[in-house]
Design a protein around this motif. Structure first.
Motif: not given
Length: 562
Positions: A328-336
């Protein structure tokens, strides 16, 4: 490592199975030899720079030897065998092309690195490579590269070792082994976990052996509690684990396995500032706590100034934590989304020991959070769900064991996939979900069809140098005398096949991958299959996994026909 001839030795294993330990053991053995030998140990880590392998080699030479000693003198001694070259983590330099299934593109990059190594393999040179198991070294492109090296009059020998998973019997005393409640003891056959189960005290052992998930949680709790004591860290085990799962996510997103210590410290300070600030005091300020986290037991120094996770198993588990918890965290989602499949593979393999509910949850999160390509999707399905669940084409799966899996799915079939030297144990096959697949030198132990009454109706696979999971199938077509073919067409096909095993001079033999030879006869696949099996049964060809060779009888036969 003995002998006067040049040798390229490749050691392959899964994450956490002892590749680096083996490399260090080789280095240690050399240190105990009383002779004029000084090895170079190169631990390759993918950092933010884009250095070539040759540049890294020359950099190691400059660092490890007197600055006044010129590179060409060191290289000359490598070739003469006085400076053995030990390269740990060769796969770390592979590009994203391999993750995306672009084997030919990826091998083009690998070929450049291998050719640099091949140039060193003269006289008495010894080079050891460690690498995770990839399709690179077991695929046809590598075999072709090695054949080309031999044809170019290279004299080095190639030796491959694969480190299998350890067994509980090898690590745990009987008293502890008998207390393990796991129905499938292979679920803990990982050196990191077995080391913990071997050396932890009785109290921690009793807490750890209830379920696979509790084993992992208690293992991390043990490590993180120890850091609280060792470094006087005020953060709780759960807070520490969360910080390092975020760091693993960032490493994955950047496609790195190590980074400069100063940048790692800065990154930890950014992702954990609020937590660290809550514990800051006059005796331990923010910088002091951040520095302690950068010196954490879950991290290790890589090379001169870089820091990375202590091993792939730990990295994989922490990356799994982030993929499940941080979507749900946009920054970590982008890293994933940016994480290469080779890094996701570490998380999938590490998570394969967990309980069914956790594995299923991780599988669902992978679908939402990450971009899996064909081979990565296959292993995610197999290791996390125990069955193939996606339509996939042209996979090459080799040199592994698949136990208690469901292979094939009529709604999401596998198409034109090749399984080479795979050991299937207690597997169930859905023939309707296997379209024109190929099994080469595979074994099937206690395997069966999902519907035995319809198995032969839907069977659409070819088997080379092996039987199938269906008793009596395929029938033995190799009853004809190969030296007395029924017609000229049949003899012509035999000659064409056997000629593939001769070098251009028609005087010397060469090894060929069965999967590669088969591709050259796709227009005549059924006749090729029967003819190839007949050649093997008559001992004109011999097979070892996907590799095949002309026998002495086969060489005599084909040369008499030319």
């Amino acid at each position: 490592m003995k002998g006067d001839e040049p040798k390229l030795i490749i050691v392959e294993a899964a994450a956490g199975y002892g590749k680096t330990s083996t490399a260090y053991e080789v280095l240690h053995k050399y240190a105990n030899i009383e002779m004029d030998i000084r090895p170079i140990f190169m631990k390759l880590e993918k950092d933010r720079s884009a250095n070539t392998f040759r540049y890294l080699l020359l950099s190691h030479i400059d660092r490890d030897f007197d600055i006044q000693l010129k590179n060409d003198i060191v290289i000359k001694n490598i070739k003469n065998g006085r400076i053995p070259l030990i390269i740990d983590g060769f796969d770390e330099l592979l590009s994203k092309d391999l993750d995306e299934g672009k084997q030919d593109t990826a091998f083009g990059e690998v070929e450049t690195m291998l050719s640099t190594i091949a140039d060193l393999l003269t006289n008495r040179a010894k080079v050891v490579l460690t690498s995770r198991k990839t399709a690179i070294f077991s695929g046809p492109s590598f075999a072709e590269w090695y054949n080309n090296q031999k044809e170019a009059h290279s004299t080095f020998s190639l030796i491959r070792y694969q480190l299998d998973s350890p067994t509980i019997e090898q690590w745990l005393p009987n008293g502890r082994k008998q207390k393990l409640p796991f129905a499938d003891s292979s679920s803990v056959s990982n050196p990191v976990l077995l080391s913990y189960l071997r050396y932890c005290d009785d109290k921690d052992f009793k807490k750890s052996v209830k379920t696979p998930d509790e084993l992992i949680d208690n293992f991390f709790s043990f490590m993180l509690r120890r850091e609280m004591e060792r470094q006087n860290l005020p953060l709780s085990p759960s807070e520490q684990r969360k910080i390092f799962s975020h760091l693993a996510c960032i490493f994955g997103g950047y496609g790195i396995t190590a980074d400069a210590r100063s940048r790692v410290k800065e990154q930890i300070g950014e992702i954990a500032y609020d937590v660290i600030a809550n514990y800051a005091s006059s005796s331990q300020d923010i910088d002091n706590i951040t520095n302690s986290l950068t010196n954490h037991a879950l991290l290790d120094r890589k090379g001169c100034s870089n820091v990375g996770f202590i091993n792939d198993f730990i990295f994989g588990l922490l990356l799994k934590d982030s993929i499940i918890e941080d979507g749900t965290n946009p920054m970590y989602h982008e890293f994933h989304q940016s994480t290469p499949n080779s890094y996701l593979a570490k998380a999938i393999l590490a998570s394969s020991i967990l309980g069914e509910e956790t594995k299923s949850s991780f599988w669902e999160c992978l679908k939402k959070e990450c971009k899996l390509y064909s081979e990565g999707q296959f292993w995610a399905d197999i290791l996390l769900k125990g069955e193939t669940k996606h339509e996939l084409s042209s996979l090459y799966i080799s040199d592994c064991t698949l136990a208690k899996k469901f292979i094939g799915n009529s709604e999401e079939p596998l198409k034109q996939c090749t399984f080479a030297n795979v050991k299937f144990s207690n597997c169930v096959f859905d023939e309707a979900g296997l379209h024109r697949c190929y099994f080469i030198s595979c074994t099937f132990d206690n395997c069966q069809s999902i519907n035995e009454d319809l198995a032969l109706i839907f069977m659409d696979c070819d088997f080379y140098n092996c039987d199938s999971w269906i008793k009596g199938y395929p029938q033995d077509d190799a009853t004809e005398d190969i030296c007395l073919p029924d017609n000229e067409k049949e003899e012509s096909l035999e000659v064409k096949i056997l000629q593939k095993y001769l070098k251009v001079d028609n005087r010397n033999r060469r090894m060929k991958m069965i999967s590669k030879v088969r591709e050259e006869f796709l227009d005549n696949s059924k006749e090729f299959h029967k003819c190839f099996e007949r050649l093997v049964s008559k001992k004109l060809l011999c097979c070892n996994g996907d590799k095949s060779f002309l026998t002495d009888e086969g060489f005599t036969y084909i040369t008499s026909k030319l």
